[in-house]
Design a protein around this motif. Structure first.
Motif, mmCIF file in Angstrom:
data_model
loop_
_atom_site.group_PDB
_atom_site.id
_atom_site.type_symbol
_atom_site.label_atom_id
_atom_site.label_comp_id
_atom_site.label_asym_id
_atom_site.label_seq_id
_atom_site.Cartn_x
_atom_site.Cartn_y
_atom_site.Cartn_z
ATOM 1 N N LEU A 95 -3.985 -18.593 3.153
ATOM 2 C CA LEU A 95 -3.979 -17.211 3.622
ATOM 3 C C LEU A 95 -2.564 -16.660 3.545
ATOM 4 C CD1 LEU A 95 -6.176 -17.536 6.862
ATOM 5 C CD2 LEU A 95 -6.931 -16.969 4.538
ATOM 6 N N THR A 96 -2.436 -15.452 3.001
ATOM 7 C CA THR A 96 -1.132 -14.803 2.931
ATOM 8 C C THR A 96 -1.250 -13.373 3.448
ATOM 9 O OG1 THR A 96 -1.535 -14.073 0.663
ATOM 10 C CG2 THR A 96 -0.399 -16.174 0.944
ATOM 11 N N SER A 97 -0.161 -12.861 3.975
ATOM 12 C CA SER A 97 -0.109 -11.482 4.460
ATOM 13 C C SER A 97 1.340 -11.064 4.601
ATOM 14 C CB SER A 97 -0.811 -11.369 5.823
ATOM 15 O OG SER A 97 -0.644 -10.062 6.361
ATOM 16 N N SER A 98 1.568 -9.771 4.413
ATOM 17 C CA SER A 98 2.923 -9.242 4.608
ATOM 18 C C SER A 98 3.355 -9.357 6.062
ATOM 19 C CB SER A 98 2.964 -7.770 4.174
ATOM 20 O OG SER A 98 2.014 -7.000 4.913
ATOM 21 N N PHE B 292 2.733 -12.132 7.971
ATOM 22 C CA PHE B 292 2.938 -13.530 8.340
ATOM 23 C C PHE B 292 4.382 -13.964 8.089
ATOM 24 C CE2 PHE B 292 -1.746 -14.775 7.216
ATOM 25 C CZ PHE B 292 -2.190 -13.963 8.245
ATOM 26 N N HIS C 69 -2.363 -4.531 8.523
ATOM 27 C CA HIS C 69 -1.985 -5.408 7.419
ATOM 28 C C HIS C 69 -3.221 -6.163 6.938
ATOM 29 C CE1 HIS C 69 2.534 -5.296 7.933
ATOM 30 N NE2 HIS C 69 2.129 -4.794 9.099
ATOM 31 N N THR C 70 -3.297 -6.398 5.637
ATOM 32 C CA THR C 70 -4.401 -7.171 5.089
ATOM 33 C C THR C 70 -4.021 -8.649 5.015
ATOM 34 O OG1 THR C 70 -3.629 -6.784 2.824
ATOM 35 C CG2 THR C 70 -5.264 -5.258 3.711
ATOM 36 N N VAL C 71 -5.044 -9.498 5.037
ATOM 37 C CA VAL C 71 -4.881 -10.939 4.880
ATOM 38 C C VAL C 71 -5.622 -11.334 3.611
ATOM 39 C CG1 VAL C 71 -5.306 -13.218 5.872
ATOM 40 C CG2 VAL C 71 -4.728 -11.292 7.372
ATOM 41 N N VAL C 72 -4.922 -11.971 2.689
ATOM 42 C CA VAL C 72 -5.489 -12.324 1.389
ATOM 43 C C VAL C 72 -5.904 -13.792 1.372
ATOM 44 C CG1 VAL C 72 -5.022 -12.518 -1.094
ATOM 45 C CG2 VAL C 72 -4.175 -10.546 0.196
ATOM 46 N N TRP C 73 -7.098 -14.037 0.857
ATOM 47 C CA TRP C 73 -7.697 -15.373 0.758
ATOM 48 C C TRP C 73 -7.587 -15.862 -0.682
ATOM 49 C CZ3 TRP C 73 -11.599 -18.162 3.895
ATOM 50 C CH2 TRP C 73 -12.404 -19.028 3.178
ATOM 51 N N VAL D 259 -9.349 -9.701 -0.234
ATOM 52 C CA VAL D 259 -8.935 -9.302 1.108
ATOM 53 C C VAL D 259 -9.972 -9.867 2.066
ATOM 54 C CG1 VAL D 259 -8.551 -7.390 2.682
ATOM 55 C CG2 VAL D 259 -7.729 -7.243 0.326
ATOM 56 N N ARG E 140 -8.194 -8.200 8.251
ATOM 57 C CA ARG E 140 -7.172 -7.203 8.560
ATOM 58 C C ARG E 140 -6.750 -7.378 10.009
ATOM 59 N NH1 ARG E 140 -10.788 -5.208 5.001
ATOM 60 N NH2 ARG E 140 -10.034 -3.952 3.259
#
Length: 294
Positions: free
Chosen positions: A190-193, A195, A222-226, A236, A239
């Motif tokens: 998981l990545t996000s701006s 984190f 902010h979105t969380v990318v999988w 996405v 959020r």
């Protein structure tokens, strides 16, 4: 298996979200009040441009994401979690001919009445003069887009859906959990701006990861990318809403593993290795030259 039923059923066995925010926890953002719900198995009189809603309890057979549709509506409605209800909001068309119209619900976005067979009720559109319909069109054109944000019960693991937007203060932590994607331990990152660093989800029957929010994360959504191993692309997945950090907020120092994973660290290490190899090559060259002169 539908996400709503799975989460509501699991909520009985779960504990509140893990947080390190002192007295502040992860909270769902309040949603605006929905219009008066249409009653099940009843007919309700409405006028062009009027907003109506369908609302059910969490244990009802209707799920988050189901579609509410009728020829009387400008557009289909979508059932969204708004704890303690699941609700959809629709607008009566300004051009609807006076008369009675069925209101139906399609499972998972299916709006085929012959297959769905879920009749909720009906609306009776009242007659309207041309002036009223013209005013209706102007009023409807100024309506903001229907919000997609959802408010889930606090004891349900986050995220209940990609639009389960919960608030967390910058510098805090929250636990991300998924038990429906059928992924294995260590397969998902998981990545996000928001984190401090990407995280890998671990677990057996249910994978999870604790994420930390950067102290300097920009307030807002902010979105969380999988990203999943052996699969191309990303999505996405969730959020969250970041609230401003406390004045004494400090991010933890990066660990050795973080430094190794950092692209800048790899570049620095590569530069050091290249320099070392160059020096070694120079020394060997000087030695060979010295031997040749003997």
């Amino acid at each position: 298996m539908k996400r709503l039923r799975a989460w509501i059923g699991a909520a009985v066995l779960t504990v509140p979200l893990l947080m390190t925010l002192g007295t502040q926890g992860v909270q769902a953002a309040p949603l605006e009040d929905v219009p008066l719900p249409l009653q099940r198995d009843a007919e309700q009189s409405v006028r062009p441009g009027e907003r109506v809603s369908v609302s059910v309890g969490l244990q009802d057979s209707i799920d988050n994401g189901d579609t509410v549709f009728s020829p009387a509506f400008i557009a289909d409605g979508r059932m969204r979690m708004n704890d303690p209800h699941v609700a959809a909001v629709m607008t009566i068309s300004c051009t609807a001919v006076p008369g009675s119209y069925e209101v139906r619900i399609g499972s998972g976005g299916d709006r085929n009445p012959s297959e769905v067979g879920s009749l909720w009720g009906s609306v009776r559109v009242a007659p309207a003069e041309e002036a009223e319909r013209a005013a209706c069109a102007r009023r409807v054109s100024e309506l903001p887009p229907e919000p997609q944000e959802e408010r889930w019960p606090a004891n349900v693991e986050w995220p209940g859906s990609p639009w389960d937007v919960r608030s967390v203060r910058a510098g805090g932590e929250m636990k991300a959990t998924d038990g429906l994607e059928m992924v294995g331990d260590g397969e998902v990152t998981l990545t996000s701006s928001a984190f401090t660093r990407p995280v890998v989800m671990h677990g057996a029957r249910m994978v999870s990861a604790t994420v930390r929010i950067r102290c300097d994360a920009t307030p807002g959504i902010h979105t969380v990318v999988w990203r999943q191993k052996a699969k191309v692309g990303s999505k996405v997945w969730a959020r969250l809403r970041v609230e401003p950090a406390a004045s004494d907020c400090h991010d933890p120092a990066p660990t050795l593993a973080d430094r190794i994973k950092s692209p800048t660290s790899w570049l620095a290490a590569a530069g050091i290795c290249a320099a070392a190899l160059a020096v070694r090559a120079y020394v060997l060259k000087r030695r060979r030259r010295a031997y040749s002169l003997l």
